[in-house]
Design an enzyme around this catalytic site. Structure first.
Site, PDB file in Angstrom:
ATOM      1  N   ASN A  12      -5.489  -5.661  -7.033  1.00  0.00           N
ATOM      2  CA  ASN A  12      -4.336  -5.968  -6.175  1.00  0.00           C
ATOM      3  C   ASN A  12      -4.618  -7.206  -5.328  1.00  0.00           C
ATOM      4  O   ASN A  12      -3.857  -8.173  -5.330  1.00  0.00           O
ATOM      5  CB  ASN A  12      -4.009  -4.784  -5.266  1.00  0.00           C
ATOM      6  CG  ASN A  12      -3.853  -3.496  -6.033  1.00  0.00           C
ATOM      7  OD1 ASN A  12      -3.729  -3.505  -7.252  1.00  0.00           O
ATOM      8  ND2 ASN A  12      -3.871  -2.387  -5.341  1.00  0.00           N
ATOM      9  N   ASP A  13      -5.731  -7.167  -4.584  1.00  0.00           N
ATOM     10  CA  ASP A  13      -6.068  -8.317  -3.746  1.00  0.00           C
ATOM     11  C   ASP A  13      -6.559  -9.495  -4.577  1.00  0.00           C
ATOM     12  O   ASP A  13      -6.310 -10.649  -4.226  1.00  0.00           O
ATOM     13  CB  ASP A  13      -7.122  -7.931  -2.700  1.00  0.00           C
ATOM     14  CG  ASP A  13      -6.487  -7.377  -1.431  1.00  0.00           C
ATOM     15  OD1 ASP A  13      -5.348  -7.769  -1.133  1.00  0.00           O
ATOM     16  OD2 ASP A  13      -7.123  -6.560  -0.741  1.00  0.00           O
ATOM     17  N   HIS A  72       0.824  -1.201   0.000  1.00  0.00           N
ATOM     18  CA  HIS A  72       0.000   0.000   0.000  1.00  0.00           C
ATOM     19  C   HIS A  72       0.863   1.258   0.000  1.00  0.00           C
ATOM     20  O   HIS A  72       0.479   2.296  -0.547  1.00  0.00           O
ATOM     21  CB  HIS A  72      -0.928  -0.013   1.212  1.00  0.00           C
ATOM     22  CG  HIS A  72      -2.201   0.712   0.972  1.00  0.00           C
ATOM     23  ND1 HIS A  72      -3.317   0.110   0.427  1.00  0.00           N
ATOM     24  CD2 HIS A  72      -2.539   2.013   1.125  1.00  0.00           C
ATOM     25  CE1 HIS A  72      -4.280   0.997   0.301  1.00  0.00           C
ATOM     26  NE2 HIS A  72      -3.829   2.153   0.717  1.00  0.00           N
ATOM     27  N   GLU A  77     -12.730  -8.448  -5.110  1.00  0.00           N
ATOM     28  CA  GLU A  77     -11.291  -8.627  -4.881  1.00  0.00           C
ATOM     29  C   GLU A  77     -10.966 -10.002  -4.307  1.00  0.00           C
ATOM     30  O   GLU A  77      -9.823 -10.258  -3.917  1.00  0.00           O
ATOM     31  CB  GLU A  77     -10.748  -7.520  -3.969  1.00  0.00           C
ATOM     32  CG  GLU A  77     -11.576  -7.277  -2.730  1.00  0.00           C
ATOM     33  CD  GLU A  77     -11.213  -5.980  -2.023  1.00  0.00           C
ATOM     34  OE1 GLU A  77     -10.089  -5.486  -2.195  1.00  0.00           O
ATOM     35  OE2 GLU A  77     -12.054  -5.474  -1.275  1.00  0.00           O
ATOM     36  N   ARG A  79     -10.198   6.093  -0.197  1.00  0.00           N
ATOM     37  CA  ARG A  79      -9.847   5.119   0.841  1.00  0.00           C
ATOM     38  C   ARG A  79     -10.141   5.718   2.215  1.00  0.00           C
ATOM     39  O   ARG A  79      -9.276   6.336   2.835  1.00  0.00           O
ATOM     40  CB  ARG A  79      -8.372   4.735   0.721  1.00  0.00           C
ATOM     41  CG  ARG A  79      -8.000   4.128  -0.628  1.00  0.00           C
ATOM     42  CD  ARG A  79      -6.512   3.776  -0.669  1.00  0.00           C
ATOM     43  NE  ARG A  79      -6.138   3.141  -1.919  1.00  0.00           N
ATOM     44  CZ  ARG A  79      -5.602   3.784  -2.960  1.00  0.00           C
ATOM     45  NH1 ARG A  79      -5.402   5.096  -2.893  1.00  0.00           N
ATOM     46  NH2 ARG A  79      -5.283   3.130  -4.058  1.00  0.00           N
ATOM     47  N   ARG A 107     -15.014   4.069  -0.352  1.00  0.00           N
ATOM     48  CA  ARG A 107     -14.946   2.703   0.158  1.00  0.00           C
ATOM     49  C   ARG A 107     -15.051   2.734   1.678  1.00  0.00           C
ATOM     50  O   ARG A 107     -14.372   3.522   2.334  1.00  0.00           O
ATOM     51  CB  ARG A 107     -13.611   2.054  -0.248  1.00  0.00           C
ATOM     52  CG  ARG A 107     -13.445   0.640   0.294  1.00  0.00           C
ATOM     53  CD  ARG A 107     -12.178  -0.013  -0.231  1.00  0.00           C
ATOM     54  NE  ARG A 107     -10.965   0.585   0.294  1.00  0.00           N
ATOM     55  CZ  ARG A 107      -9.736   0.307  -0.153  1.00  0.00           C
ATOM     56  NH1 ARG A 107      -9.586  -0.536  -1.161  1.00  0.00           N
ATOM     57  NH2 ARG A 107      -8.676   0.877   0.367  1.00  0.00           N
ATOM     58  N   CYS A 127     -10.587  -0.504  -9.978  1.00  0.00           N
ATOM     59  CA  CYS A 127      -9.943   0.538  -9.175  1.00  0.00           C
ATOM     60  C   CYS A 127      -8.586   0.090  -8.642  1.00  0.00           C
ATOM     61  O   CYS A 127      -7.925   0.816  -7.908  1.00  0.00           O
ATOM     62  CB  CYS A 127     -10.834   0.974  -8.007  1.00  0.00           C
ATOM     63  SG  CYS A 127     -11.121  -0.320  -6.787  1.00  0.00           S
TER      64      CYS A 127
END
Length: 541
Positions: free
Chosen positions: A452-453, A188, A429, A295, A331, A500
């Site tokens: 990413n996840d 991150h 995700e 975020r 989010r 995203c």
């Protein structure tokens, strides 16, 4: 001159003085003292210096983030003067004849444990505050100069590693580049560096004891190298390359106000990912069509206790008002994994990426979740706000969220507080969510794919583990097939689907995503115009 290789996080180039961040791991030593009165005077001086620092922080925060968010520093000023806390330190110095640093450290630990064990939620939250003020006192007693990353001259930060909570508190205008010994290109912290549009290298095997703050360095994100103590010829060459890069950026500026449309007429939304209210300037500066990922956890990472409903409401309201009718997708809280917050008192987990995080915390601790939802629902009255829920794996989770949403709406109505129900979507995700996306599409308004996840869980690779970078392949066929499946299932249900995650900014895949029918790409603000250029030069026919 020392040249070292690393993994590039953002392809840029810069030169400037370095600041070395060394984290002190050694514990405070217990020492026998002969003159308790002298030690007490030393303590008084440190207390006054700490109060002065906290007052400066409070005044700065008032100007930058408003009174509600600055209150924590006022609380710290009061706590450091607390009679019980001060008497416990003084008594230990006098009766045990120990040094002030040790007395402060032990008292801080004792008070922190006492607060943490209390039933009252407010008092529990004070545990982290006591640790903070005690650490500040010890630093001042030891004469350690506090490096204020919000007030340094423009510098290159060199550190062992940087946590998201550390990077988010930096004054982004004063950071030229990041260089860290550890860290993964998928962490991150790396994502934050890309958002800030600055060169950054991770995995640089530099001995922090052999470089000094103030020395000149070059960080080259294109070559993946850092040069400490460069000669004049190298500096001259670097400055010429920096000028060349500036010219390229100026050419991109001509794309502002243009549509994100292919040569054969295919349109797509290009939005921005941000971490806090202060990042809106980057969104507007780079001409994003909206915010595809706010975020919200950074409202929690920046503090020492839970943000109140009012504090969150003011932050969300400011974002949607500033975006003036453009879509803002927020989010909900995504704490856990690499984003740890002390006052949540989360237990240490063997595998936090697959542990107690994100929506799991919200569903298990609904009071925290409902506070955030109330603030979000209230903010919908001031602009175009949507909500998305992270780490979904089952339809049952959506049902539990809907139940809590109804409770929140009933509470707002009973209190006579105006609100609108926002558009509500979910993050895709996990492979589980991708595989049942046909069912999930019937229950929500949109999908946003967190690549990413999704990559991490599909490939069974911890994206924080730098040893696995060579195996981490976001272009893997399995990932691309899942994205296509999710987009198709969304469209069949009459819903939209965006990306995203970091993959949205991968220009090698832009045409692929357009062919898949992806409706929106949300990327770091620094990538908006580069992505627009790629889209406008692409033909799908």
């Amino acid at each position: 001159m020392l040249k070292l290789k690393g993994k590039s996080v953002y392809k840029g180039i810069t030169t400037g003085p370095i600041i070395v961040l060394q984290k002190k791991d050694q514990q405070v030593k217990r020492e026998k003292i002969e003159d308790p009165d002298a030690e007490l005077k030393k303590l008084d001086i440190a207390v006054e210096e700490s109060k002065k620092q906290l007052k400066e922080l409070y005044d700065k925060a008032i100007k930058e983030v408003g009174e509600a968010n600055a209150d924590i520093f006022e609380v710290h000023q009061m706590m450091i003067e607390d009679q019980d806390y001060q008497e416990a330190i003084q008594n230990m110095i006098k009766t045990e004849q120990v040094n002030a640093e040790y007395a402060v450290a032990v008292t801080g630990d004792n008070f922190s444990e006492m607060f943490a064990s209390m039933d009252d939620a407010y008092m529990k939250e004070r545990a982290a505050d006591v640790r903070d003020i005690s650490n500040r006192l010890v630093r001042n007693l030891e004469g350690e100069q506090e490096i204020r990353l919000d007030s340094i001259s423009p510098s290159i930060i060199v550190a062992d590693d940087l946590t998201p909570s550390e990077t988010v508190q930096m004054d982004k205008e004063r950071i030229l580049a990041f260089v860290t010994v550890h860290g993964s290109t998928n962490s991150h912290t790396a994502i934050l560096a890309r958002m800030m549009n600055i060169p950054a290298l991770v995995g640089v095997k530099v001995d922090l004891n052999k470089v000094q703050s103030g020395m000149e360095a070059i960080v080259d994100g294109f070559k993946g190298e850092v040069i400490f103590g460069p000669n004049e010829d190298l500096l001259k060459e670097t400055k010429a390359r920096m000028k060349e890069e500036d010219e390229k950026l100026k050419l991109l500026q001509t794309l502002k106000g243009k549509e994100n449309i292919t040569l054969d007429g295919k349109k797509i939304d290009v939005f921005a990912n941000i971490g806090n209210v202060g990042d809106i300037g980057y969104v507007l500066e780079n001409d994003a069509g909206g915010i595809g990922l706010f975020r919200s956890e950074f409202l929690y990472l920046e503090r020492n206790d839970f943000p109140t409903e009012e504090e969150q409401f003011q932050a969300y309201k400011q974002v949607v008002q500033t975006m003036a009718g453009k879509k803002v997708i927020i989010r909900t809280l995504d704490i856990g994994a690499d984003k740890q917050v002390d006052y949540f008192n989360l237990e240490k987990e063997e595998n936090p990426a697959m542990g107690y995080r994100a929506i799991r915390i919200c569903l298990r601790q609904p009071d925290i979740f409902k506070t955030q939802l109330r603030a979000l629902f209230r903010a919908t009255m001031f602009g175009n706000l949507s909500i998305m829920y992270p780490m979904i794996t089952a339809t049952e989770e959506i049902e539990r969220i809907n139940k809590i949403v109804k409770e929140v709406e009933a509470e707002l109505e009973a209190a006579g507080i105006p609100y609108k129900r926002p558009e509500q979507g979910i993050m895709i995700e996990t492979p589980a969510a991708a595989m049942i996306s046909d069912e999930l599409a019937q229950m929500v308004d949109f999908f946003s794919i967190g690549t990413n996840d999704l990559t991490q869980y599909t490939l069974a690779i911890d994206r924080q583990n730098e040893k696995l970078d060579e195996f981490y392949n976001p272009h893997h066929k399995a990932i691309l097939r899942m994205i296509k499946m999710v987009v198709d299932n969304a469209h069949q249900a009459g819903k939209w689907a965006g990306i995203c995650g970091e993959l949205g900014a991968d220009l090698e895949l832009t045409k692929t995503f357009l062919e898949m029918g992806v409706d929106e790409l949300s990327v770091a603000p620094s990538m908006i115009l580069k992505l627009r250029k790629e889209i406008r030069e692409t033909s799908l026919s």
